[in-house]
Design a protein around this motif. Structure first.
Motif, PDB file in Angstrom:
ATOM      1  N   GLN A  85       6.537 -17.375 -24.518  1.00 26.57           N
ATOM      2  CA  GLN A  85       5.331 -18.091 -24.103  1.00 26.57           C
ATOM      3  C   GLN A  85       5.676 -18.970 -22.908  1.00 26.57           C
ATOM      4  O   GLN A  85       6.414 -19.945 -23.046  1.00 26.57           O
ATOM      5  N   ILE A  95       6.462 -12.179 -13.712  1.00 32.81           N
ATOM      6  CA  ILE A  95       6.450 -11.684 -15.085  1.00 32.81           C
ATOM      7  C   ILE A  95       6.998 -10.263 -15.138  1.00 32.81           C
ATOM      8  O   ILE A  95       7.699  -9.881 -16.082  1.00 32.81           O
ATOM      9  N   LYS A  99       9.830  -8.690 -17.643  1.00 29.03           N
ATOM     10  CA  LYS A  99       9.610  -7.481 -18.439  1.00 29.03           C
ATOM     11  C   LYS A  99      10.650  -6.412 -18.143  1.00 29.03           C
ATOM     12  O   LYS A  99      11.077  -5.677 -19.039  1.00 29.03           O
ATOM     13  N   ILE A 107       4.987 -11.003 -23.339  1.00 31.59           N
ATOM     14  CA  ILE A 107       4.886 -12.212 -22.518  1.00 31.59           C
ATOM     15  C   ILE A 107       3.489 -12.810 -22.650  1.00 31.59           C
ATOM     16  O   ILE A 107       2.485 -12.125 -22.401  1.00 31.59           O
ATOM     17  N   GLN A 109       1.156 -15.906 -21.211  1.00 28.63           N
ATOM     18  CA  GLN A 109       1.034 -16.944 -20.183  1.00 28.63           C
ATOM     19  C   GLN A 109       0.037 -18.001 -20.630  1.00 28.63           C
ATOM     20  O   GLN A 109      -1.100 -17.687 -20.978  1.00 28.63           O
ATOM     21  N   ALA A 125      -3.455 -14.114 -14.169  1.00 26.24           N
ATOM     22  CA  ALA A 125      -2.322 -14.027 -15.092  1.00 26.24           C
ATOM     23  C   ALA A 125      -2.418 -12.800 -15.988  1.00 26.24           C
ATOM     24  O   ALA A 125      -1.400 -12.186 -16.344  1.00 26.24           O
ATOM     25  N   ALA A 129       0.631 -10.503 -17.668  1.00 27.34           N
ATOM     26  CA  ALA A 129       0.977 -10.982 -19.007  1.00 27.34           C
ATOM     27  C   ALA A 129       0.345 -10.092 -20.069  1.00 27.34           C
ATOM     28  O   ALA A 129      -0.684  -9.456 -19.844  1.00 27.34           O
TER      29      ALA A 129
END
Length: 223
Positions: A85, A95, A99, A107, A109, A125, A129
């Motif tokens: 988180q 991100i 990953k 993930i 966000q 985002a 995410a």
């Protein structure tokens, strides 16, 4: 079939608290790493211990304030949770970088709902995410607030985000047994995230936990 709202109990501070949260129905545990402010911070060693203890399918969330992809990856490798988180924005890396390094890890966000601009933040985002968590912090303060404030935010904005993006959305910020039904009905989140609302003097309270889950179960079974 009744759609059941997922529940994440955050600020877990021991294996005993993890066991209590799971007993009452938690789908996920929030484990707070180093933060500039706010409750629930525990050591990385304890996060790792709780993450190892939690049985599948219980998800374990590492709340990290790291703002670089490399820092996040390094933090996660110390604790081995199933979810990361991100409580702040990344200032270096993406991100996608996280990953690539940790392909099995989900993930989340965090978007701190401070105004209408949070809608576009969430939309952006959600492109990378796996899910979004809407909270009531204020990263713009001199000492950043990145969660655990116990405050609600503007649920009109949260509702618009839920209706706009296609990814799962968790709702956090000031939730308790007295407003959880309204949160479910008005915002319609995939999941709820609660910390202070089920605690007394910082300790997880089994009676508050029971009331919180009972409110959800009774409400959703009635609908």
């Amino acid at each position: 079939m009744i759609k059941r709202t997922k529940v994440k109990i955050c600020c877990i501070s021991s294996v005993a608290e993890a066991a209590m949260a799971i007993k009452f129905g938690a789908d996920a545990l929030g484990l707070v790493g180093h933060m500039p402010s706010g409750p629930g911070v525990i050591s990385d060693n304890l996060i790792a211990e709780i993450a190892e203890y939690a049985p599948p399918p219980i998800a374990t969330f590492l709340l990290t304030s790291e703002t670089t992809a490399k820092g996040v990856i390094k933090h996660h490798k110390k604790v081995n949770t199933s979810v990361i988180q991100l409580v702040d924005k990344l200032t270096e890396g993406t991100i996608e970088d996280i990953k690539e390094a940790l392909p099995a890890i989900k993930i989340v966000q965090v978007i701190h709902v401070t105004g209408e601009s949070s809608i576009n933040e969430a939309i952006e985002a959600a492109k990378s995410a796996d899910s979004i968590l809407l909270d009531s912090g204020d990263p713009g303060k001199q000492v950043k607030e990145l969660g655990g404030t116990g405050r609600t935010h503007n649920w009109d904005i949260s509702r618009e985000i839920v209706e706009t993006i296609k990814k799962p959305v968790f709702l956090a910020g000031g939730l308790r047994d007295s407003n959880v039904r309204d949160a479910i009905d008005f915002v319609g989140p995939f999941g709820l995230d609660i910390c202070s609302g089920v605690r007394t003097d910082g300790e997880l309270n089994e009676f508050l936990l029971e009331d919180f889950f009972q409110m959800i179960h009774d409400h959703e079974n009635y609908k």
